[in-house]
Scaffold this motif. Structure first.
Motif, PDB file in Angstrom:
ATOM      1  N   ASP A  45       0.859  -1.186   0.000  1.00 41.46           N
ATOM      2  CA  ASP A  45       0.000   0.000   0.000  1.00 41.46           C
ATOM      3  C   ASP A  45       0.889   1.227   0.000  1.00 41.46           C
ATOM      4  O   ASP A  45       1.913   1.249   0.676  1.00 41.46           O
ATOM      5  CB  ASP A  45      -0.910   0.012   1.238  1.00 41.46           C
ATOM      6  N   ASP A  94      -3.013  -2.935  -2.544  1.00 37.50           N
ATOM      7  CA  ASP A  94      -3.812  -1.754  -2.832  1.00 37.50           C
ATOM      8  C   ASP A  94      -4.032  -1.712  -4.335  1.00 37.50           C
ATOM      9  O   ASP A  94      -3.091  -1.912  -5.117  1.00 37.50           O
ATOM     10  CB  ASP A  94      -3.066  -0.507  -2.354  1.00 37.50           C
ATOM     11  N   THR A  96      -4.889   0.883  -6.294  1.00 32.75           N
ATOM     12  CA  THR A  96      -4.402   2.086  -6.960  1.00 32.75           C
ATOM     13  C   THR A  96      -3.175   2.626  -6.251  1.00 32.75           C
ATOM     14  O   THR A  96      -3.246   2.983  -5.074  1.00 32.75           O
ATOM     15  CB  THR A  96      -5.507   3.164  -6.978  1.00 32.75           C
ATOM     16  N   SER A 123      -9.155  -1.662  -1.745  1.00 33.50           N
ATOM     17  CA  SER A 123      -9.364  -0.343  -2.333  1.00 33.50           C
ATOM     18  C   SER A 123     -10.553   0.352  -1.692  1.00 33.50           C
ATOM     19  O   SER A 123     -11.463  -0.309  -1.188  1.00 33.50           O
ATOM     20  CB  SER A 123      -9.600  -0.456  -3.838  1.00 33.50           C
TER      21      SER A 123
END
Length: 163
Positions: A45, A94, A96, A123
């Motif tokens: 992340d 994650d 994005t 997400s």
């Protein structure tokens, strides 16, 4: 009060002197198998706070953890761990990562290198097609941010039990 002039309100709230105790109670009341889990999990992340919180929670469940900021780092750590005989059992990714390799592309590369790899996509964009149809993209589970402690524990345990 007088029309046209300001009014001051003073609120007095009691101070909490046992915040650590309250946090421990929330954790113990929310999880079901604290410290009974085992396995190695890589958390990918770009948000440091999410990485740190996820790692703390996963460790409290009994998992060994490591972190990566983006997909490139996650792939390097996954490969290195496998080479030294300490592979990860699961990667939480994650979806994005601004300016970096996100979960979808990372999962694709990870599965090309290790078809048995297990990953959970995470997400805050719950309407993203990857989140809606995560298994179509090779993920074994999903976590919608912000997730609750029990949701993290349940989803990780479900995917880990499928090993």
């Amino acid at each position: 009060s007088t029309r046209g002039s300001s009014t001051t309100f003073t609120l007095q709230l009691p101070a909490e002197t046992s915040s650590t105790q309250c946090a421990d109670e929330v954790t113990s009341n929310t999880t079901t198998n604290a410290n009974s889990a085992s396995g190695r999990i890589l958390v990918m992340d770009d948000d440091e706070m999410i990485r740190d919180l996820s790692v703390s929670l996963l460790q409290s469940f009994g998992y060994a953890t490591d972190t990566a900021v983006n997909g490139e780092e996650a792939l390097e750590k996954y490969s290195a761990a496998s080479k030294v005989g300490e592979p990860f059992d699961l990667v939480i990714m994650d979806l994005t990562i601004p300016g970096g390799l996100g979960g979808r592309d990372t999962a694709e590369r990870l599965l090309a290198a290790d078809p048995e790899a297990r990953a959970i996509v995470s997400s805050g964009y719950s309407t993203d097609p990857v989140m809606a149809h995560y298994s179509d993209y090779g993920f074994k589970g999903r976590l919608v941010k912000p997730f609750r402690i029990a949701e993290l524990e349940k989803e990780v345990a479900r995917v880990m039990e499928a090993l």
